[in-house]
Design a protein around this motif. Structure first.
Motif, PDB file in Angstrom:
ATOM      1  N   SER A 168      86.678  88.772  35.246  1.00  0.00           N
ATOM      2  CA  SER A 168      87.547  87.911  36.066  1.00  0.00           C
ATOM      3  C   SER A 168      87.490  86.478  35.560  1.00  0.00           C
ATOM      4  N   GLY A 169      88.352  85.645  36.149  1.00  0.00           N
ATOM      5  CA  GLY A 169      88.353  84.229  35.796  1.00  0.00           C
ATOM      6  C   GLY A 169      87.044  83.561  36.174  1.00  0.00           C
ATOM      7  N   ALA A 170      86.598  83.809  37.395  1.00  0.00           N
ATOM      8  CA  ALA A 170      85.352  83.177  37.854  1.00  0.00           C
ATOM      9  C   ALA A 170      84.186  83.548  36.943  1.00  0.00           C
ATOM     10  N   HIS A 218      88.316  76.695  39.882  1.00  0.00           N
ATOM     11  CA  HIS A 218      87.697  77.425  38.775  1.00  0.00           C
ATOM     12  C   HIS A 218      87.132  78.774  39.227  1.00  0.00           C
ATOM     13  N   ASP A 250      89.725  75.468  31.071  1.00  0.00           N
ATOM     14  CA  ASP A 250      89.976  76.618  31.924  1.00  0.00           C
ATOM     15  C   ASP A 250      91.439  77.015  31.724  1.00  0.00           C
ATOM     16  N   ILE A 303      92.582  79.928  32.434  1.00  0.00           N
ATOM     17  CA  ILE A 303      92.724  81.170  33.196  1.00  0.00           C
ATOM     18  C   ILE A 303      94.143  81.321  33.745  1.00  0.00           C
TER      19      ILE A 303
HETATM   20  C1  LIG Z   1      92.510  77.939  36.754  1.00  0.00           C
HETATM   21  C2  LIG Z   1      91.764  79.068  37.390  1.00  0.00           C
HETATM   22  N1  LIG Z   1      90.469  79.226  37.106  1.00  0.00           N
HETATM   23  C3  LIG Z   1      89.759  80.234  37.652  1.00  0.00           C
HETATM   24  C4  LIG Z   1      90.316  81.125  38.527  1.00  0.00           C
HETATM   25  C5  LIG Z   1      89.505  82.243  39.123  1.00  0.00           C
HETATM   26  O1  LIG Z   1      89.937  83.453  38.618  1.00  0.00           O
HETATM   27  P1  LIG Z   1      89.570  84.829  39.388  1.00  0.00           P
HETATM   28  O2  LIG Z   1      90.327  84.818  40.666  1.00  0.00           O
HETATM   29  O3  LIG Z   1      90.011  85.894  38.423  1.00  0.00           O
HETATM   30  O4  LIG Z   1      88.091  84.825  39.589  1.00  0.00           O
HETATM   31  C6  LIG Z   1      91.675  80.980  38.866  1.00  0.00           C
HETATM   32  C7  LIG Z   1      92.310  81.876  39.841  1.00  0.00           C
HETATM   33  O5  LIG Z   1      93.288  81.575  40.472  1.00  0.00           O
HETATM   34  C8  LIG Z   1      92.414  79.925  38.280  1.00  0.00           C
HETATM   35  O6  LIG Z   1      93.706  79.735  38.576  1.00  0.00           O
END
Ligand SMILES: Cc1ncc(COP(=O)(O)O)c(C=O)c1O
Length: 423
Positions: A128-130, A157, A249, A251
């Motif tokens: 995942s992003g996190a 983030h 970031d 993401i």
């Molecule tokens: C810029 C950014 N970073 C991190 C994240 C976190 O990603 P995740 O929801 O997959 O953990 C998001 C999610 O919206 C995001 O937009």
């Protein structure tokens, strides 16, 4: 009771109430720009599952890659074993990243200092992003042997404890979860902050104890805020001066969303660590944290995840990147301009739209109040258009990168004729 009502009732009873659903859409299936609810109603999707279904819902090449991979191997764990799709994806990411940032300039005085050396980018895979952000926090500390971090107000983030320490988007996301990581400092997301950071470096933040600055090239959840070119340039200069890692970031901004492969390419700086997720695998769970090989110098055992870089997610990512490179990044740029023009036209007709901004297919409008924003999103939903909010009073438009001009026209005419004119 119809199927949708029945499912919503069960959801209320059994599913965590922590999610924030803006409207009661219960999705059954998706096809490119469209999703269908469990009662068969069709919706034109300008959310792409929060900027994630980059190639559209269930693109046939991605589905084929998933099918082929799942018939061969579903899981083996990259933590302890090797498999082809993960290795091939890492190779592809190196090709993409080293094409953009081939020579790495590191003027810091760290022991790993390399000036002008050729770079190979290595990738760490997660879900995942996190998790990509967590990995970047750990690698930044590991590599620099420094503890402190800087991030920005309005930043999102992620929500795991490390990522949440960097997030500063909405207090509800942080409320009752302290203590978080200590000594993360937040500054406003604007050029003036460079002076504030410099002044903080003289008064309360020892710059040579800062491991990394985490920054979204364009703020996402915080409101699709596009900073100036100078903001990233000056911030980057600061990091070069003090040997601080520049962690982008990507993401939400990455994988073609802004009309370039990475959002930071609009701002002419060379990142030290790149975090990716969302659009990289067309909706399959995958997070990636990439860095030049001499920054990614941690030892076996220092970080890993059982499911990270799952074979199917990696196969979906390879198929996704192929589609992005062949046509979809270009379409994102072209359709992004078209969408912004159309929204600007709408803003000319309705004074309740205050601003239109964004790059590529990461576009937002600001309206007069949160109540109005929420009503617009609700009414659009009732009329078959899926939208989401961002920031305090903005509506975002982040459709699949496959969107066509006539689909933008359809969405605009629903907003004009049904949503705005009726107020
Ligand atoms: C810029 C950014 N970073 C991190 C994240 C976190 O990603 P995740 O929801 O997959 O953990 C998001 C999610 O919206 C995001 O937009």
């Amino acid at each position: 009771m119809d199927k949708k009502k029945e499912l919503l009732k069960k959801d209320k009873k059994y599913v965590s109430p922590s999610y924030t659903r803006p409207y009661p859409l219960v999705v059954n299936s998706g096809n490119n720009m469209y999703v269908y609810d469990v009662n068969g109603k069709e919706y034109l999707d300008f959310t792409a599952g929060i900027a994630t279904c980059s190639t559209g819902h269930c693109h046939k090449s991605v589905v084929q890659a998933i099918k082929d991979q799942s018939e061969k191997l579903i899981h083996m764990s990259g933590t302890d074993f090797y498999y082809e799709s993960q290795i091939l994806l890492a190779e592809k990411l190196n090709e993409i990243l080293s094409k953009r940032w081939p020579v790495y300039k590191w003027p810091g005085k760290l022991k790993h200092s390399r000036l002008g050396s050729k770079t190979v980018w290595k990738s760490y895979f997660c879900n995942s992003g996190a998790e990509a952000i967590e990995a970047a926090i750990k690698l930044a500390r590991y590599h620099t042997e420094r503890p402190l971090m800087i991030a920005f107000q309005g930043a999102f983030h992620g929500r795991t404890m490390g990522a949440l320490s960097l997030t500063a988007s909405k207090t509800v996301q942080k409320s009752k979860f302290s203590p978080l990581l200590p000594q993360v400092f937040h500054f406003p997301y604007k050029l003036e902050s460079i002076y504030e950071i410099e002044s903080a470096f003289k008064s309360y933040i020892p710059p040579r104890e800062v491991a990394a600055i985490f920054v979204e090239p364009i703020q996402g959840e915080g409101g699709y805020v596009v900073p100036t070119y100078e903001f990233h340039q000056r911030l980057y200069e600061l990091t070069r001066k003090y040997g601080i890692l520049y962690v982008v970031d990507e993401i939400q901004t990455g994988m073609g969303r802004t009309g370039k492969m990475f959002g930071i390419e609009h701002f002419g700086v060379k990142p030290d660590i790149v975090c990716m997720a969302k659009g990289i695998a067309s909706g399959m769970p995958l997070g990636v944290m990439s860095a030049p090989s001499y920054i990614m110098n941690w030892k076996p055992g220092s970080h890993a995840s059982t499911f990270g870089g799952n074979p199917i997610s990696c196969a979906a990512a390879i198929a996704t990147i192929d589609l992005l490179e062949n046509e979809l990044i270009e379409n994102s740029k072209k359709m992004g301009e078209y969408l912004r023009d159309k929204l600007k036209g709408l803003a000319g007709e309705f004074s309740s739209i205050r601003r239109v901004r964004g790059k590529g297919l990461m576009v937002a409008i600001t309206v007069h109040s949160i109540e109005l924003r929420d009503k617009i999103i609700q009414k659009a939903y009732e009329n078959g258009i899926l939208l989401l909010g961002c920031g305090e009073d903005s509506i975002r438009f982040c459709p699949p990168l496959t969107v066509k001009s006539w689909q933008i026209d359809t969405m605009i005419s629903v907003l004009r004729d049904i949503v705005f004119r009726s107020w």
